[in-house]
Design a protein around this motif. Structure first.
Motif, PDB file in Angstrom:
ATOM      1  N   ALA A 226       0.807  -1.221   0.000  1.00  0.00           N
ATOM      2  CA  ALA A 226       0.000   0.000   0.000  1.00  0.00           C
ATOM      3  C   ALA A 226       0.839   1.269   0.000  1.00  0.00           C
ATOM      4  N   THR A 227       2.162   1.134   0.065  1.00  0.00           N
ATOM      5  CA  THR A 227       3.020   2.307   0.198  1.00  0.00           C
ATOM      6  C   THR A 227       3.677   2.688  -1.123  1.00  0.00           C
ATOM      7  N   ASP A 228       4.339   3.840  -1.107  1.00  0.00           N
ATOM      8  CA  ASP A 228       5.126   4.276  -2.259  1.00  0.00           C
ATOM      9  C   ASP A 228       6.325   3.370  -2.506  1.00  0.00           C
ATOM     10  N   ASP A 229       6.789   2.693  -1.461  1.00  0.00           N
ATOM     11  CA  ASP A 229       7.941   1.810  -1.606  1.00  0.00           C
ATOM     12  C   ASP A 229       7.667   0.633  -2.540  1.00  0.00           C
ATOM     13  N   ALA A 230       6.403   0.335  -2.768  1.00  0.00           N
ATOM     14  CA  ALA A 230       6.034  -0.789  -3.627  1.00  0.00           C
ATOM     15  C   ALA A 230       5.735  -0.353  -5.056  1.00  0.00           C
ATOM     16  N   ASP A 231       6.202   0.826  -5.429  1.00  0.00           N
ATOM     17  CA  ASP A 231       5.835   1.383  -6.735  1.00  0.00           C
ATOM     18  C   ASP A 231       6.332   0.552  -7.910  1.00  0.00           C
ATOM     19  N   TYR A 232       7.401  -0.223  -7.719  1.00  0.00           N
ATOM     20  CA  TYR A 232       7.976  -1.004  -8.818  1.00  0.00           C
ATOM     21  C   TYR A 232       7.366  -2.402  -8.908  1.00  0.00           C
ATOM     22  N   ILE A 233       6.389  -2.699  -8.063  1.00  0.00           N
ATOM     23  CA  ILE A 233       5.730  -4.010  -8.055  1.00  0.00           C
ATOM     24  C   ILE A 233       4.369  -3.851  -8.717  1.00  0.00           C
ATOM     25  N   GLN A 234       4.157  -4.570  -9.792  1.00  0.00           N
ATOM     26  CA  GLN A 234       2.932  -4.392 -10.573  1.00  0.00           C
ATOM     27  C   GLN A 234       2.493  -5.722 -11.188  1.00  0.00           C
ATOM     28  N   GLY A 235       1.210  -6.022 -11.038  1.00  0.00           N
ATOM     29  CA  GLY A 235       0.625  -7.191 -11.676  1.00  0.00           C
ATOM     30  C   GLY A 235       1.114  -8.514 -11.145  1.00  0.00           C
ATOM     31  N   GLN A 236       1.582  -8.526  -9.901  1.00  0.00           N
ATOM     32  CA  GLN A 236       2.191  -9.730  -9.344  1.00  0.00           C
ATOM     33  C   GLN A 236       1.262 -10.450  -8.370  1.00  0.00           C
ATOM     34  N   THR A 237       1.466 -11.757  -8.264  1.00  0.00           N
ATOM     35  CA  THR A 237       0.864 -12.544  -7.192  1.00  0.00           C
ATOM     36  C   THR A 237       1.988 -12.942  -6.251  1.00  0.00           C
ATOM     37  N   ILE A 238       1.938 -12.441  -5.030  1.00  0.00           N
ATOM     38  CA  ILE A 238       2.983 -12.694  -4.043  1.00  0.00           C
ATOM     39  C   ILE A 238       2.451 -13.702  -3.032  1.00  0.00           C
ATOM     40  N   THR A 239       3.148 -14.827  -2.944  1.00  0.00           N
ATOM     41  CA  THR A 239       2.729 -15.896  -2.052  1.00  0.00           C
ATOM     42  C   THR A 239       3.312 -15.697  -0.661  1.00  0.00           C
ATOM     43  N   ALA A 240       2.477 -15.860   0.351  1.00  0.00           N
ATOM     44  CA  ALA A 240       2.910 -15.800   1.749  1.00  0.00           C
ATOM     45  C   ALA A 240       2.351 -17.041   2.445  1.00  0.00           C
ATOM     46  N   ASP A 241       3.142 -18.108   2.424  1.00  0.00           N
ATOM     47  CA  ASP A 241       2.633 -19.387   2.920  1.00  0.00           C
ATOM     48  C   ASP A 241       3.621 -20.125   3.811  1.00  0.00           C
ATOM     49  N   GLY A 242       4.634 -19.419   4.315  1.00  0.00           N
ATOM     50  CA  GLY A 242       5.608 -20.083   5.170  1.00  0.00           C
ATOM     51  C   GLY A 242       6.469 -21.099   4.440  1.00  0.00           C
ATOM     52  N   GLY A 243       6.512 -21.009   3.110  1.00  0.00           N
ATOM     53  CA  GLY A 243       7.311 -21.942   2.330  1.00  0.00           C
ATOM     54  C   GLY A 243       6.597 -23.228   1.964  1.00  0.00           C
ATOM     55  N   ARG A 244       5.276 -23.271   2.142  1.00  0.00           N
ATOM     56  CA  ARG A 244       4.528 -24.507   1.922  1.00  0.00           C
ATOM     57  C   ARG A 244       4.673 -25.033   0.500  1.00  0.00           C
ATOM     58  N   LEU A 245       4.772 -24.127  -0.474  1.00  0.00           N
ATOM     59  CA  LEU A 245       4.864 -24.576  -1.862  1.00  0.00           C
ATOM     60  C   LEU A 245       6.197 -25.246  -2.174  1.00  0.00           C
ATOM     61  N   VAL A 246       7.225 -24.964  -1.373  1.00  0.00           N
ATOM     62  CA  VAL A 246       8.554 -25.487  -1.692  1.00  0.00           C
ATOM     63  C   VAL A 246       9.053 -26.519  -0.695  1.00  0.00           C
ATOM     64  N   MET A 247       8.336 -26.696   0.411  1.00  0.00           N
ATOM     65  CA  MET A 247       8.785 -27.644   1.418  1.00  0.00           C
ATOM     66  C   MET A 247       7.820 -28.814   1.520  1.00  0.00           C
ATOM     67  N   ARG A 248       8.372 -30.011   1.645  1.00  0.00           N
ATOM     68  CA  ARG A 248       7.556 -31.205   1.825  1.00  0.00           C
ATOM     69  C   ARG A 248       6.987 -31.217   3.235  1.00  0.00           C
ATOM     70  N   PRO A 249       5.661 -31.377   3.382  1.00  0.00           N
ATOM     71  CA  PRO A 249       5.088 -31.420   4.731  1.00  0.00           C
ATOM     72  C   PRO A 249       5.667 -32.573   5.536  1.00  0.00           C
ATOM     73  N   ARG A 250       5.933 -32.313   6.817  1.00  0.00           N
ATOM     74  CA  ARG A 250       6.470 -33.363   7.692  1.00  0.00           C
ATOM     75  C   ARG A 250       5.405 -34.332   8.172  1.00  0.00           C
ATOM     76  N   SER A 251       4.164 -33.855   8.202  1.00  0.00           N
ATOM     77  CA  SER A 251       3.061 -34.716   8.612  1.00  0.00           C
ATOM     78  C   SER A 251       1.794 -34.185   8.018  1.00  0.00           C
ATOM     79  N   SER A 252       0.742 -34.956   8.065  1.00  0.00           N
ATOM     80  CA  SER A 252      -0.535 -34.550   7.479  1.00  0.00           C
ATOM     81  C   SER A 252      -1.124 -33.355   8.208  1.00  0.00           C
ATOM     82  N   THR A 253      -0.675 -33.088   9.442  1.00  0.00           N
ATOM     83  CA  THR A 253      -1.253 -31.991  10.217  1.00  0.00           C
ATOM     84  C   THR A 253      -0.831 -30.632   9.693  1.00  0.00           C
ATOM     85  N   THR A 254       0.137 -30.605   8.752  1.00  0.00           N
ATOM     86  CA  THR A 254       0.588 -29.316   8.230  1.00  0.00           C
ATOM     87  C   THR A 254      -0.089 -28.962   6.935  1.00  0.00           C
TER      88      THR A 254
END
Length: 256
Positions: A226-254
């Motif tokens: 929402a700030t001016d600092d993000a002015d160079y970021i446009q049309g992006q999807t930014i994932t915030a998932d604790g690394g879930r997409l790149v890490m193998r779950p250790r158990s089904s509870t994750t």
């Protein structure tokens, strides 16, 4: 020469009464924005968030509206403009989950999810764009989900609606980017909220396990976009998932 204080920026956050939306409202208000919280049903929760922000010295107002209704959206934006004469930031966070297998999904159920999660942001974007274009500055931040990339059984309608929202982000960014308006998406992973906890319970999962984030984790990223600092970021999807997409779950509870 006397320096003039720049006008306070104005934010509109849909689905702002609980969970991620409430955390976003608190963050934006803490950052000095006048925050307009939009909700559909949770009157008490919305009022509670407004009182919390006001008690902390911020400025917040609540508006009851269904973002999937064109007339209500128009009246909502008119009320905000009549009060503050501007909309600088729009956060499209309102959404519904109605998980069921595709073969068991009736058309009204499908329509309800798509209307709220995709048509709602379309209507909100269209309503605020004229004032953002006049300002030559704006931030539109859409809240998607990692279910677009890793949908579970029964999430077809939800994943389709959020996938459409990410496509809307890219298309709109290409249309208005040269006018000073930045349009981006935040895709949360598994976040502990009053909407996801019942689903996790139904699936036999624990929200206390590793891999689960807090609403504040998403609010911080939205606050930056929402700030001016993000002015160079446009049309992006930014994932915030604790690394879930790149890490193998250790158990089904994750997994969710």
């Amino acid at each position: 020469m006397t320096s003039q204080t720049p006008p306070k920026r104005v934010a509109v956050v849909t689905g702002g009464s609980r969970g991620i939306g409430a955390a976003i409202c608190r963050r934006l208000a803490r950052d000095g924005l006048t925050t307009h919280l939009v909700y559909r049903d949770a009157d008490e929760a919305a009022e509670r968030v407004v009182k919390e922000i006001t008690a902390a010295g911020g400025h917040a107002f609540s508006h009851k509206a269904d973002v999937s209704d064109e007339t209500q959206v128009r009246h909502l934006v008119d009320r905000v403009l009549n009060q503050d004469e501007a909309v600088h930031i729009l956060v499209n966070n309102a959404g519904v989950i109605d998980d069921r297998l595709l073969a068991l999904t009736k058309l009204p159920q499908w329509d309800h999810v798509l209307r709220t999660n995709l048509s709602g942001p379309f209507l909100m974007c269209r309503a605020v764009l004229p004032v953002m274009l006049e300002q030559s500055w704006g931030r539109i931040i859409n809240i998607s989900s990692n279910s677009v990339r890793r949908p579970g059984p029964g999430q077809t309608a939800y994943a389709a609606s959020k996938g459409g929202l990410e496509a809307l982000t890219r298309g709109l960014a290409s249309e208005v980017g040269h006018k000073g308006i930045r349009v981006n998406t935040v895709a949360p992973g598994a976040i502990r909220t009053d909407m996801t906890t019942p689903l996790a319970t139904r699936l036999g999962l624990s929200t206390a396990g590793m891999g689960w984030g807090l609403p504040e984790d998403i609010a911080g990223l939205v606050g930056f976009l929402a700030t001016d600092d993000a002015d160079y970021i446009q049309g992006q999807t930014i994932t915030a998932d604790g690394g879930r997409l790149v890490m193998r779950p250790r158990s089904s509870t994750t997994s969710l």
